[in-house]
Write a protein that holds these residues in place. Structure first.
Motif, PDB file in Angstrom:
ATOM      1  N   CYS A   1      11.001  -8.314   1.697  1.00 45.23           N
ATOM      2  CA  CYS A   1      11.634  -9.628   1.668  1.00 45.23           C
ATOM      3  C   CYS A   1      12.208  -9.867   0.275  1.00 45.23           C
ATOM      4  CB  CYS A   1      10.607 -10.697   2.011  1.00 45.23           C
ATOM      5  SG  CYS A   1      11.238 -12.368   1.899  1.00 45.23           S
ATOM      6  N   GLU A   2      13.435 -10.365   0.214  1.00 48.66           N
ATOM      7  CA  GLU A   2      14.098 -10.563  -1.075  1.00 48.66           C
ATOM      8  C   GLU A   2      13.571 -11.787  -1.823  1.00 48.66           C
ATOM      9  OE1 GLU A   2      18.286  -9.729  -1.499  1.00 48.66           O
ATOM     10  OE2 GLU A   2      18.350  -9.218   0.618  1.00 48.66           O
ATOM     11  N   LEU A   3      12.923 -12.709  -1.132  1.00 47.26           N
ATOM     12  CA  LEU A   3      12.446 -13.918  -1.783  1.00 47.26           C
ATOM     13  C   LEU A   3      10.948 -13.906  -2.071  1.00 47.26           C
ATOM     14  CD1 LEU A   3      14.457 -16.706   0.056  1.00 47.26           C
ATOM     15  CD2 LEU A   3      14.949 -15.604  -2.118  1.00 47.26           C
ATOM     16  N   THR A   4      10.154 -13.398  -1.140  1.00 46.40           N
ATOM     17  CA  THR A   4       8.704 -13.438  -1.334  1.00 46.40           C
ATOM     18  C   THR A   4       8.113 -12.104  -1.750  1.00 46.40           C
ATOM     19  OG1 THR A   4       8.323 -12.994   1.007  1.00 46.40           O
ATOM     20  CG2 THR A   4       8.400 -15.306   0.317  1.00 46.40           C
ATOM     21  N   GLY A   5       8.838 -11.011  -1.551  1.00 47.43           N
ATOM     22  CA  GLY A   5       8.333  -9.703  -1.935  1.00 47.43           C
ATOM     23  C   GLY A   5       7.417  -9.063  -0.907  1.00 47.43           C
ATOM     24  N   LYS A   6       7.238  -9.687   0.236  1.00 50.11           N
ATOM     25  CA  LYS A   6       6.369  -9.125   1.278  1.00 50.11           C
ATOM     26  C   LYS A   6       6.961  -7.812   1.773  1.00 50.11           C
ATOM     27  CE  LYS A   6       3.931 -11.580   4.059  1.00 50.11           C
ATOM     28  NZ  LYS A   6       2.607 -11.243   4.507  1.00 50.11           N
ATOM     29  N   ALA A   7       6.117  -6.766   1.845  1.00 45.00           N
ATOM     30  CA  ALA A   7       6.587  -5.428   2.198  1.00 45.00           C
ATOM     31  C   ALA A   7       5.747  -4.857   3.336  1.00 45.00           C
ATOM     32  CB  ALA A   7       6.515  -4.522   0.978  1.00 45.00           C
ATOM     33  N   VAL A   8       5.978  -3.595   3.623  1.00 43.25           N
ATOM     34  CA  VAL A   8       5.245  -2.899   4.680  1.00 43.25           C
ATOM     35  C   VAL A   8       3.784  -2.756   4.288  1.00 43.25           C
ATOM     36  CG1 VAL A   8       5.068  -0.722   5.936  1.00 43.25           C
ATOM     37  CG2 VAL A   8       7.298  -1.618   5.327  1.00 43.25           C
ATOM     38  N   GLN A   9       2.891  -2.997   5.248  1.00 44.57           N
ATOM     39  CA  GLN A   9       1.465  -2.790   5.023  1.00 44.57           C
ATOM     40  C   GLN A   9       0.993  -1.640   5.902  1.00 44.57           C
ATOM     41  OE1 GLN A   9      -0.247  -6.654   5.875  1.00 44.57           O
ATOM     42  NE2 GLN A   9      -0.276  -7.122   3.695  1.00 44.57           N
ATOM     43  N   VAL A  10      -0.016  -0.929   5.449  1.00 46.77           N
ATOM     44  CA  VAL A  10      -0.560   0.209   6.186  1.00 46.77           C
ATOM     45  C   VAL A  10      -1.976  -0.116   6.594  1.00 46.77           C
ATOM     46  CG1 VAL A  10      -1.114   2.659   6.051  1.00 46.77           C
ATOM     47  CG2 VAL A  10       0.874   1.778   4.857  1.00 46.77           C
ATOM     48  N   GLY A  11      -2.332   0.253   7.833  1.00 48.24           N
ATOM     49  CA  GLY A  11      -3.683  -0.018   8.312  1.00 48.24           C
ATOM     50  C   GLY A  11      -4.017   0.869   9.480  1.00 48.24           C
ATOM     51  N   HIS A  12      -5.051   0.497  10.192  1.00 47.68           N
ATOM     52  CA  HIS A  12      -5.517   1.268  11.339  1.00 47.68           C
ATOM     53  C   HIS A  12      -5.438   0.431  12.606  1.00 47.68           C
ATOM     54  CE1 HIS A  12      -7.654   3.598   8.158  1.00 47.68           C
ATOM     55  NE2 HIS A  12      -7.305   4.593   8.946  1.00 47.68           N
ATOM     56  N   LEU A  13      -5.060   1.090  13.714  1.00 52.21           N
ATOM     57  CA  LEU A  13      -5.252   0.521  15.033  1.00 52.21           C
ATOM     58  C   LEU A  13      -6.587   1.066  15.515  1.00 52.21           C
ATOM     59  CD1 LEU A  13      -1.764   0.942  16.732  1.00 52.21           C
ATOM     60  CD2 LEU A  13      -2.784  -1.132  15.837  1.00 52.21           C
ATOM     61  N   VAL A  14      -7.498   0.196  15.882  1.00 51.55           N
ATOM     62  CA  VAL A  14      -8.842   0.618  16.261  1.00 51.55           C
ATOM     63  C   VAL A  14      -8.995   0.454  17.762  1.00 51.55           C
ATOM     64  CG1 VAL A  14     -11.307   0.271  15.888  1.00 51.55           C
ATOM     65  CG2 VAL A  14      -9.702  -0.095  14.021  1.00 51.55           C
ATOM     66  N   SER A  15      -9.317   1.564  18.462  1.00 52.02           N
ATOM     67  CA  SER A  15      -9.462   1.534  19.904  1.00 52.02           C
ATOM     68  C   SER A  15     -10.858   1.037  20.289  1.00 52.02           C
ATOM     69  CB  SER A  15      -9.252   2.934  20.487  1.00 52.02           C
ATOM     70  OG  SER A  15     -10.315   3.774  20.093  1.00 52.02           O
ATOM     71  N   HIS A  16     -11.074   0.907  21.587  1.00 55.72           N
ATOM     72  CA  HIS A  16     -12.378   0.458  22.080  1.00 55.72           C
ATOM     73  C   HIS A  16     -13.477   1.450  21.704  1.00 55.72           C
ATOM     74  CE1 HIS A  16     -15.274  -1.527  24.634  1.00 55.72           C
ATOM     75  NE2 HIS A  16     -15.501  -0.384  25.267  1.00 55.72           N
TER      76      HIS A  16
ATOM     77  N   PRO B   1       7.220  -6.096   8.100  1.00 55.05           N
ATOM     78  CA  PRO B   1       7.486  -7.530   8.004  1.00 55.05           C
ATOM     79  C   PRO B   1       8.612  -7.930   8.966  1.00 55.05           C
ATOM     80  CG  PRO B   1       8.412  -6.399   6.121  1.00 55.05           C
ATOM     81  CD  PRO B   1       7.638  -5.380   6.892  1.00 55.05           C
ATOM     82  N   ASN B   2       8.596  -9.168   9.389  1.00 56.12           N
ATOM     83  CA  ASN B   2       9.596  -9.688  10.317  1.00 56.12           C
ATOM     84  C   ASN B   2      10.846 -10.089   9.532  1.00 56.12           C
ATOM     85  OD1 ASN B   2      10.918 -10.781  12.461  1.00 56.12           O
ATOM     86  ND2 ASN B   2       9.595 -12.568  12.677  1.00 56.12           N
ATOM     87  N   LEU B   3      11.690  -9.108   9.218  1.00 56.07           N
ATOM     88  CA  LEU B   3      12.877  -9.349   8.390  1.00 56.07           C
ATOM     89  C   LEU B   3      14.054  -9.847   9.222  1.00 56.07           C
ATOM     90  CD1 LEU B   3      12.766  -6.269   6.034  1.00 56.07           C
ATOM     91  CD2 LEU B   3      12.220  -8.618   5.466  1.00 56.07           C
ATOM     92  N   CYS B   4      14.770 -10.827   8.665  1.00 63.31           N
ATOM     93  CA  CYS B   4      15.942 -11.399   9.311  1.00 63.31           C
ATOM     94  C   CYS B   4      17.091 -11.411   8.309  1.00 63.31           C
ATOM     95  CB  CYS B   4      15.686 -12.839   9.739  1.00 63.31           C
ATOM     96  SG  CYS B   4      14.196 -13.060  10.705  1.00 63.31           S
ATOM     97  N   ASN B   5      18.288 -11.100   8.795  1.00 62.41           N
ATOM     98  CA  ASN B   5      19.484 -11.234   7.965  1.00 62.41           C
ATOM     99  C   ASN B   5      19.957 -12.677   8.086  1.00 62.41           C
ATOM    100  OD1 ASN B   5      19.646  -8.526   7.130  1.00 62.41           O
ATOM    101  ND2 ASN B   5      20.465  -7.981   9.137  1.00 62.41           N
TER     102      ASN B   5
END
Length: 101
Positions: free
Chosen positions: A5-20, A31-35
């Motif tokens: 994001c050009e205003l807040t600096g929020k970027a891609v985060q890395v994590g895990h999807l945890v199954s049952h 991030p939910n980026l919009c033009n």
């Protein structure tokens, strides 16, 4: 082009999807980026930015692009946003000196 994001600096985060069964699979949370085209009242021009939906709500809450940039710190802003902030500060200082004279 970076997914940031050009205003807040929020970027891609890395994590895990945890199954049952508690298996962990690496994933990227984007991030939910919009033009967006935002209007600067001080500069009387429109500016195209790539920002998150959350940042767009923050801009509207603060009262527009100018108010958001004046209050924002420069560490999270992109190069274009920093230049805009400086231009807005110059324009507002110029109008204040004209009003005082």
């Amino acid at each position: 082009m970076a997914r940031r994001c050009e205003l807040t600096g929020k970027a891609v985060q890395v994590g895990h999807l945890v199954s049952h069964s508690n298996r962990k699979t690496k994933t990227r949370f984007l991030p939910n980026l919009c033009n967006v085209t935002l209007q600067s009242d001080a500069l009387n021009k429109s500016v195209r930015l790539r920002i998150t939906a959350h940042a767009l709500r923050s801009v509207e809450h603060r009262g527009g692009l100018d108010a958001f940039l004046i209050k924002a710190g420069e560490t999270d802003l992109s190069q274009t946003a920093k230049l805009l902030k400086r231009e807005i500060h110059k324009k507002l200082a110029e109008t204040e000196t004209q009003a005082a004279a």
